[in-house]
Scaffold this active site. Structure first.
Site, PDB file in Angstrom:
ATOM      1  N   ASP A  10       0.764  -1.502  -0.190  1.00 11.72           N
ATOM      2  CA  ASP A  10      -0.113   0.018  -0.024  1.00 11.72           C
ATOM      3  C   ASP A  10       0.749   1.668  -0.278  1.00 11.72           C
ATOM      4  OD1 ASP A  10      -2.570   1.490   0.104  1.00 11.72           O
ATOM      5  OD2 ASP A  10      -2.151   1.755   2.718  1.00 11.72           O
ATOM      6  N   SER A  11       0.330   2.323  -0.699  1.00 17.04           N
ATOM      7  CA  SER A  11       0.511   3.863  -0.276  1.00 17.04           C
ATOM      8  C   SER A  11       1.432   3.633   1.303  1.00 17.04           C
ATOM      9  CB  SER A  11       0.254   4.613  -0.965  1.00 17.04           C
ATOM     10  OG  SER A  11      -1.236   4.590   0.085  1.00 17.04           O
ATOM     11  N   CYS A  73      -3.951  -1.068  -2.170  1.00 13.95           N
ATOM     12  CA  CYS A  73      -4.194   0.435  -2.766  1.00 13.95           C
ATOM     13  C   CYS A  73      -5.366   0.699  -4.436  1.00 13.95           C
ATOM     14  CB  CYS A  73      -3.164   0.678  -3.031  1.00 13.95           C
ATOM     15  SG  CYS A  73      -2.929   2.801  -2.950  1.00 13.95           S
ATOM     16  N   GLU A 152      -3.380   9.245   8.278  1.00  7.89           N
ATOM     17  CA  GLU A 152      -1.644   9.033   8.255  1.00  7.89           C
ATOM     18  C   GLU A 152      -1.260   9.146   9.747  1.00  7.89           C
ATOM     19  OE1 GLU A 152       0.297   6.420   6.397  1.00  7.89           O
ATOM     20  OE2 GLU A 152      -0.971   6.048   5.583  1.00  7.89           O
ATOM     21  N   CYS A 184     -10.625   3.378  -1.432  1.00  7.90           N
ATOM     22  CA  CYS A 184      -9.523   3.460  -1.002  1.00  7.90           C
ATOM     23  C   CYS A 184      -9.339   2.852   0.338  1.00  7.90           C
ATOM     24  CB  CYS A 184      -8.738   5.172  -0.485  1.00  7.90           C
ATOM     25  SG  CYS A 184      -7.661   5.559   0.478  1.00  7.90           S
ATOM     26  N   HIS A 186      -7.501   3.095   3.294  1.00  9.88           N
ATOM     27  CA  HIS A 186      -7.899   4.337   4.431  1.00  9.88           C
ATOM     28  C   HIS A 186      -9.007   4.114   5.054  1.00  9.88           C
ATOM     29  CE1 HIS A 186      -3.699   5.300   2.321  1.00  9.88           C
ATOM     30  NE2 HIS A 186      -3.326   5.468   4.064  1.00  9.88           N
TER      31      HIS A 186
END
Length: 283
Positions: A10-11, A73, A152, A184, A186
Site C-alpha cells: 500500500d502507499s 491500494c 496517516e 481507498c 484508508h
C-alpha cells in the site's frame, strides 16, 4: 510453497484494513506488508510513477518469497495491476474489481458512488468495472484526498475529522446514491464517520474485505492454502516513520505488538521495474 507468506502493499497504512480482514479469513497464512509512507500520497502522482513505485515494492516482496501478492491500494491497482499480472507467475489481486462486483450485487437501484484518491477517480477504473457489470448503473465519483491525510496523521478518531467527512460528502446530498464504495483502503478507518454522513439507507462497500475473499478462493483453486502449519507472526515494513506506523497498526489490528522494520526508499529503487526479476519461487 503453501507455507510461504502472502505479500500486501500500500502507499501507507490504509492497507492494514485489508490485512485485518486477511487475519480473519486466512488465519493460517503468514503475511508480509509494506507501506510506502515516505512517498505518500500516491493519488496525485502520474500513473507511470505509481506503477514504477509498485513494481519496486513488488520486487522487495518477492525477495520475501511470497506466494501471492495483494495490491491493498486502489491507486496502485489502477496503475499497475495488469503490469504485475503479466510479469509475475504468482497470483496477483487488486481491490477494484472485487469492490465493484460487490457494489453491483448489493445496490438496490444501481445508483453507486465511489470515494477514492484523485488518481483512482481520474483513472475511471471503478466506472469501467461497474459499467461492465451493470451497463445501466449510474456512477458518481468523488475524490477525497484529505481522508488519506487524516488517517496517516492518526487523527481518524478526532471530532474535527467527523466534520471534515460530513463536509466532503455533502456532494451526495445533490447526487444521491444507494451504495458507496470505499475506494481507498484508508477509508474503512473512517467508516463510522462516513456512514453518519451518508445516512443509514446507504450501503458501504469495503473493497478490501471482498479482495481477501478473492485471494482466498484463488489460493484454494491453486492448492496454495496453508493447512499444514501455523502462521508466522506478520511482518510489517514501512518506508516512513516506524513509531507512527506502529501506533496506527496496534490500534486498528488490535494487537499488542507489531514486528515493524524501516525500509529506505533507496533500497526499493534497486528493484527497478521487475525487468530482470525472478518471478517464480519454489517452496
Amino acid at each position: 510453497m503453501t507455507s510461504q507468506p502472502i505479500g500486501f502493499l500500500d502507499s501507507g497504512v490504509g492497507g492494514l484494513t485489508v490485512v485485518k480482514e486477511a487475519l480473519k479469513q486466512l488465519p493460517n497464512e503468514s503475511i508480509v506488508f509494506l507501506g510506502d509512507q515516505a512517498r505518500l500520497p500516491y493519488g496525485p502522482r502520474p500513473t507511470e510513477e505509481v506503477a514504477h513505485f509498485v513494481q519496486q515494492i513488488a520486487g522487495f516482496l518477492l525477495d520475501q518469497h511470497i506466494k501471492a501478492l495483494v495490491l491493498a491500494c486502489n491507486t496502485a491497482t489502477a496503475a499497475a495491476l495488469p503490469i504485475l499480472q503479466a510479469k509475475l507467475s504468482i497470483p496477483v489481486v487488486g481491490v477494484i474489481d472485487s469492490g465493484s462486483q460487490t457494489a453491483v450485487r448489493v445496490s438496490t437501484g444501481q445508483h453507486i458512488g465511489v470515494i477514492a484518491t484523485e488518481g483512482t477517480i481520474k483513472s475511471h477504473a471503478y466506472q469501467r468495472a461497474i459499467s461492465n457489470l451493470s451497463p445501466n448503473a449510474s456512477i458518481e465519483g468523488l475524490a477525497c484526498p484529505e481522508f488519506v491525510t487524516v488517517v496517516e496523521a492518526d487523527k481518524y478518531h478526532d471530532e474535527q475529522t467527523n466534520q471534515l467527512v460530513a463536509d466532503q460528502l455533502r456532494y451526495f446530498k445533490t447526487h444521491p446514491v444507494d451504495t458507496l464504495i470505499l475506494g481507498c483502503t484508508h477509508f474503512p478507518l473512517l467508516a463510522d464517520s462516513i456512514q453518519a454522513a451518508m445516512g443509514p439507507d446507504v450501503t458501504l462497500v469495503d473493497s478490501g474485505v471482498e479482495t481477501v475473499s478473492v485471494i482466498k478462493q484463488l489460493l484454494s483453486e491453486q492448492h496454495l492454502l496453508n493447512t499444514d502449519s501455523e502462521a508466522e507472526q506478520p511482518k510489517f515494513y514501512t518506508t516512513g516513520d516506524i513509531d507512527g506506523f506502529t501506533a496506527i497498526g496496534k490500534d486498528w489490528l488490535q494487537v499488542p505488538d507489531l514486528d515493524v522494520t524501516h525500509v529506505p526508499v533507496e533500497h526499493l529503487k534497486q528493484y527497478g521495474d521487475l525487468a530482470s526479476k525472478e518471478t517464480s519461487y519454489e517452496a
